[in-house]
Design a protein around this motif. Sequence first.
Motif, PDB file in Angstrom:
ATOM      1  N   CYS A  40      29.834  79.365  36.997  1.00  0.00           N
ATOM      2  CA  CYS A  40      28.486  79.317  36.431  1.00  0.00           C
ATOM      3  C   CYS A  40      28.507  78.501  35.145  1.00  0.00           C
ATOM      4  N   PHE A  41      27.458  77.703  34.944  1.00  0.00           N
ATOM      5  CA  PHE A  41      27.322  76.843  33.773  1.00  0.00           C
ATOM      6  C   PHE A  41      26.228  77.356  32.834  1.00  0.00           C
ATOM      7  N   PRO A  42      26.255  76.924  31.563  1.00  0.00           N
ATOM      8  CA  PRO A  42      25.209  77.322  30.613  1.00  0.00           C
ATOM      9  C   PRO A  42      23.837  76.777  30.989  1.00  0.00           C
ATOM     10  N   GLU A  43      22.847  77.252  30.287  1.00  0.00           N
ATOM     11  CA  GLU A  43      21.471  76.832  30.512  1.00  0.00           C
ATOM     12  C   GLU A  43      21.328  75.317  30.342  1.00  0.00           C
ATOM     13  N   ALA A  44      20.690  74.682  31.309  1.00  0.00           N
ATOM     14  CA  ALA A  44      20.361  73.252  31.248  1.00  0.00           C
ATOM     15  C   ALA A  44      21.567  72.386  30.920  1.00  0.00           C
ATOM     16  N   TYR A  45      22.762  72.783  31.398  1.00  0.00           N
ATOM     17  CA  TYR A  45      23.935  71.989  31.049  1.00  0.00           C
ATOM     18  C   TYR A  45      23.799  70.547  31.546  1.00  0.00           C
ATOM     19  N   VAL A  46      23.239  70.404  32.722  1.00  0.00           N
ATOM     20  CA  VAL A  46      22.882  69.084  33.252  1.00  0.00           C
ATOM     21  C   VAL A  46      21.354  69.012  33.275  1.00  0.00           C
ATOM     22  N   PRO A  47      20.744  68.211  32.441  1.00  0.00           N
ATOM     23  CA  PRO A  47      21.244  67.054  31.680  1.00  0.00           C
ATOM     24  C   PRO A  47      21.589  67.339  30.226  1.00  0.00           C
ATOM     25  N   GLY A  48      21.610  68.594  29.802  1.00  0.00           N
ATOM     26  CA  GLY A  48      21.813  68.942  28.401  1.00  0.00           C
ATOM     27  C   GLY A  48      20.531  69.537  27.834  1.00  0.00           C
ATOM     28  N   TYR A  49      20.702  70.626  27.062  1.00  0.00           N
ATOM     29  CA  TYR A  49      19.519  71.309  26.530  1.00  0.00           C
ATOM     30  C   TYR A  49      18.935  70.500  25.367  1.00  0.00           C
ATOM     31  N   LEU A 168      23.908  85.239  33.253  1.00  0.00           N
ATOM     32  CA  LEU A 168      22.983  85.003  32.153  1.00  0.00           C
ATOM     33  C   LEU A 168      23.366  83.679  31.463  1.00  0.00           C
ATOM     34  N   PRO A 169      23.031  82.546  32.069  1.00  0.00           N
ATOM     35  CA  PRO A 169      23.297  81.266  31.424  1.00  0.00           C
ATOM     36  C   PRO A 169      22.366  81.081  30.227  1.00  0.00           C
ATOM     37  N   HIS A 170      22.918  80.647  29.104  1.00  0.00           N
ATOM     38  CA  HIS A 170      22.097  80.469  27.915  1.00  0.00           C
ATOM     39  C   HIS A 170      22.620  79.315  27.080  1.00  0.00           C
ATOM     40  N   TYR A 171      21.867  78.981  26.049  1.00  0.00           N
ATOM     41  CA  TYR A 171      22.280  77.931  25.117  1.00  0.00           C
ATOM     42  C   TYR A 171      22.062  78.449  23.706  1.00  0.00           C
ATOM     43  N   SER A 172      23.105  78.382  22.897  1.00  0.00           N
ATOM     44  CA  SER A 172      23.005  78.839  21.514  1.00  0.00           C
ATOM     45  C   SER A 172      24.027  78.079  20.689  1.00  0.00           C
ATOM     46  N   GLU A 173      23.542  77.452  19.618  1.00  0.00           N
ATOM     47  CA  GLU A 173      24.401  76.659  18.749  1.00  0.00           C
ATOM     48  C   GLU A 173      24.212  77.133  17.315  1.00  0.00           C
ATOM     49  N   ALA A 208      27.411  88.482  33.471  1.00  0.00           N
ATOM     50  CA  ALA A 208      28.276  87.360  33.101  1.00  0.00           C
ATOM     51  C   ALA A 208      27.436  86.354  32.337  1.00  0.00           C
ATOM     52  N   ALA A 209      27.620  86.323  31.021  1.00  0.00           N
ATOM     53  CA  ALA A 209      26.832  85.458  30.143  1.00  0.00           C
ATOM     54  C   ALA A 209      27.656  84.236  29.781  1.00  0.00           C
ATOM     55  N   VAL A 210      27.055  83.058  29.886  1.00  0.00           N
ATOM     56  CA  VAL A 210      27.812  81.825  29.649  1.00  0.00           C
ATOM     57  C   VAL A 210      27.059  80.901  28.704  1.00  0.00           C
ATOM     58  N   ASN A 211      27.772  80.459  27.665  1.00  0.00           N
ATOM     59  CA  ASN A 211      27.245  79.534  26.663  1.00  0.00           C
ATOM     60  C   ASN A 211      28.170  78.333  26.579  1.00  0.00           C
ATOM     61  N   PRO A 218      27.039  81.219  17.710  1.00  0.00           N
ATOM     62  CA  PRO A 218      26.682  82.619  17.462  1.00  0.00           C
ATOM     63  C   PRO A 218      26.892  83.547  18.655  1.00  0.00           C
ATOM     64  N   THR A 219      27.049  82.981  19.855  1.00  0.00           N
ATOM     65  CA  THR A 219      27.390  83.775  21.035  1.00  0.00           C
ATOM     66  C   THR A 219      28.475  83.043  21.804  1.00  0.00           C
ATOM     67  N   THR A 220      29.217  83.801  22.587  1.00  0.00           N
ATOM     68  CA  THR A 220      30.224  83.184  23.439  1.00  0.00           C
ATOM     69  C   THR A 220      30.015  83.633  24.874  1.00  0.00           C
ATOM     70  N   SER A 221      30.836  83.152  25.764  1.00  0.00           N
ATOM     71  CA  SER A 221      30.760  83.568  27.161  1.00  0.00           C
ATOM     72  C   SER A 221      31.515  84.887  27.332  1.00  0.00           C
ATOM     73  N   ALA A 222      30.959  85.786  28.134  1.00  0.00           N
ATOM     74  CA  ALA A 222      31.550  87.114  28.275  1.00  0.00           C
ATOM     75  C   ALA A 222      31.172  87.730  29.609  1.00  0.00           C
TER      76      ALA A 222
END
Length: 263
Positions: A40-49, A168-173, A208-211, A218-222
């Motif tokens: 599983c990949f993070p949110e909008a990994y392709v094309p990038g958030y 739970l794919p997400h994006y957080s920087e 399964a949450a992935v960033n 502020p969050t990691t994959s877990a």
Amino acid sequence: MTRLRIALANIEIPENPEDSVVRAERAVTSAAAAGARVVCFPEAYVPGYPWPPRSRKAVSADFLEAAHERMARAARESRIHVVLGTERYVSDKPRLTALVLRPDGGRAGCQDKVQLDPEEDSLYEAGSDRRIFDVDGFRFGIAICHEGFRYPETVRWAVSNGAQLVFLPHYSEAEPGAFQPTEFADPRNSFHEKAFLCRAAENNCYVAAVNCASPGSPTTSAIIRPDGTLLSHQPYGKPGLLVCDIDPAEATPLLAQRLRTYS
């Protein structure tokens, strides 16, 4: 049912849309080599958030279709299921979505993001439906970022409809001056990682949450067990695959099915 090995692609934020596809293809190959049945990949990994300071121009439907075909080929060559955080067009405005690919490269379908963050309203169109998917008889659902954090019913629906795992794919920087955690679910951190734990415990399911991997994230994959305890997590900011075996027998819909609604 035997244990299922899953992989979360906790990889670097892509530099541009083409880079996102190249990195995703490599991660698919690596996940299969690690013995995972699904990655599983993070949110909008392709094309990038497209979030400041990494804003980008909207990509075309043609670019996305070509990218999805490349990822389908990667899934087929590696014989692995892929849950790709991406975008798609249904109208003239894109949707945030998770494209699910089978090991033969076929498309099992998409789970669109239904509950948008208010700041996404100008960029994206919300979806309207929820779906359940299957990996070797193991059923899973998908709740994308904001909707999984703030709308528990998105996870509850999936489990009530047979899901044993919710991605739970997400994006957080990291933002300037924000707290930078080194321990999972640190009380000084935001609520987001605590939400991972709650969604699992209140539904007796794996979460399964992935960033993406980025400095000071502020969050990691877990991966969270059905009792709400941490099974495994990726070190903060460290790129790589989080690979873990889960036991489907531990996931039951008991608490999810006991929910009563009131008028």
